[in-house]
Design a protein around this motif. Structure first.
Motif, PDB file in Angstrom:
ATOM      1  N   LYS A  87      59.625  50.420 104.664  1.00 61.11           N
ATOM      2  CA  LYS A  87      60.352  49.463 103.833  1.00 61.11           C
ATOM      3  C   LYS A  87      60.034  48.049 104.302  1.00 61.11           C
ATOM      4  O   LYS A  87      59.634  47.830 105.443  1.00 61.11           O
ATOM      5  CB  LYS A  87      61.862  49.705 103.911  1.00 61.11           C
ATOM      6  N   LYS A  88      60.218  47.107 103.406  1.00 57.42           N
ATOM      7  CA  LYS A  88      59.954  45.705 103.723  1.00 57.42           C
ATOM      8  C   LYS A  88      61.141  45.126 104.483  1.00 57.42           C
ATOM      9  O   LYS A  88      62.269  45.173 104.005  1.00 57.42           O
ATOM     10  CB  LYS A  88      59.707  44.912 102.437  1.00 57.42           C
ATOM     11  N   ASP A 129      65.322  43.038  99.717  1.00 53.98           N
ATOM     12  CA  ASP A 129      65.349  43.542  98.351  1.00 53.98           C
ATOM     13  C   ASP A 129      64.189  42.893  97.604  1.00 53.98           C
ATOM     14  O   ASP A 129      64.220  41.698  97.305  1.00 53.98           O
ATOM     15  CB  ASP A 129      66.680  43.208  97.687  1.00 53.98           C
ATOM     16  N   THR A 130      63.152  43.661  97.314  1.00 55.01           N
ATOM     17  CA  THR A 130      61.939  43.113  96.688  1.00 55.01           C
ATOM     18  C   THR A 130      62.161  42.715  95.228  1.00 55.01           C
ATOM     19  O   THR A 130      61.329  42.017  94.658  1.00 55.01           O
ATOM     20  CB  THR A 130      60.789  44.136  96.767  1.00 55.01           C
ATOM     21  N   LYS A 131      63.284  43.126  94.635  1.00 62.80           N
ATOM     22  CA  LYS A 131      63.549  42.802  93.228  1.00 62.80           C
ATOM     23  C   LYS A 131      64.182  41.429  93.060  1.00 62.80           C
ATOM     24  O   LYS A 131      64.190  40.874  91.980  1.00 62.80           O
ATOM     25  CB  LYS A 131      64.447  43.864  92.607  1.00 62.80           C
ATOM     26  N   LYS A 132      64.729  40.884  94.154  1.00 63.07           N
ATOM     27  CA  LYS A 132      65.394  39.588  94.068  1.00 63.07           C
ATOM     28  C   LYS A 132      64.448  38.470  94.477  1.00 63.07           C
ATOM     29  O   LYS A 132      63.643  38.617  95.383  1.00 63.07           O
ATOM     30  CB  LYS A 132      66.634  39.560  94.959  1.00 63.07           C
ATOM     31  N   GLU A 133      64.578  37.361  93.804  1.00 61.99           N
ATOM     32  CA  GLU A 133      63.785  36.175  94.127  1.00 61.99           C
ATOM     33  C   GLU A 133      64.500  35.350  95.183  1.00 61.99           C
ATOM     34  O   GLU A 133      65.677  35.553  95.464  1.00 61.99           O
ATOM     35  CB  GLU A 133      63.601  35.320  92.852  1.00 61.99           C
TER      36      GLU A 133
END
Length: 132
Positions: free
Chosen positions: A16-17, A78-82
């Protein structure tokens, strides 16, 4: 979800990142590839992210080994959030901004130390500097 004590809970974060804050203030972001019993981490596709005010820049670092004792904070990204309210700038620009910020802090520290010295007070930093 398993609640393992200590660094064993990081096993759930493999591949995971993660964002890792180091004791020296650097922020690293990369994919967790390995962890050992001392919380030493191996990050892959690592970037060093530098923040100055509302700007940030990323420096590619590749594979990065982090000693567990140098880690202050570690968490999944969270890779979906900017990144809200932050502007990405070129590496050269963020490094220049960071250098300016460091110089400003050093100037403020010199003024503070001078004011303390004029009042007959000494600073802990000043006594350490005298040792060298």
């Amino acid at each position: 979800m398993n609640n393992f004590p200590g660094n064993t809970s990081l096993l759930e974060e493999l591949d995971k990142k993660l964002m890792v804050l180091l004791r020296d203030g650097r922020t690293l972001i990369g994919y967790l590839r390995s962890i050992d019993q001392f919380a030493n981490l191996v990050l892959h596709q690592t970037i060093e992210r530098i923040y100055v005010d509302n700007k940030y820049g990323d420096i590619p670092r590749g594979i990065f080994l982090i000693r567990g004792e140098n880690m202050v904070l570690c968490g999944e990204i969270d890779t979906k959030k900017e990144t809200p309210d932050l502007v990405k700038v070129a590496v050269e620009e963020i490094l220049e901004l960071q250098q300016n910020q460091i110089e400003e802090k050093q100037n403020k520290d010199k003024i503070r130390l001078k004011a303390l010295h004029e009042r007959g007070l000494s600073s802990h930093v000043e006594s350490i500097a005298d040792d060298f």
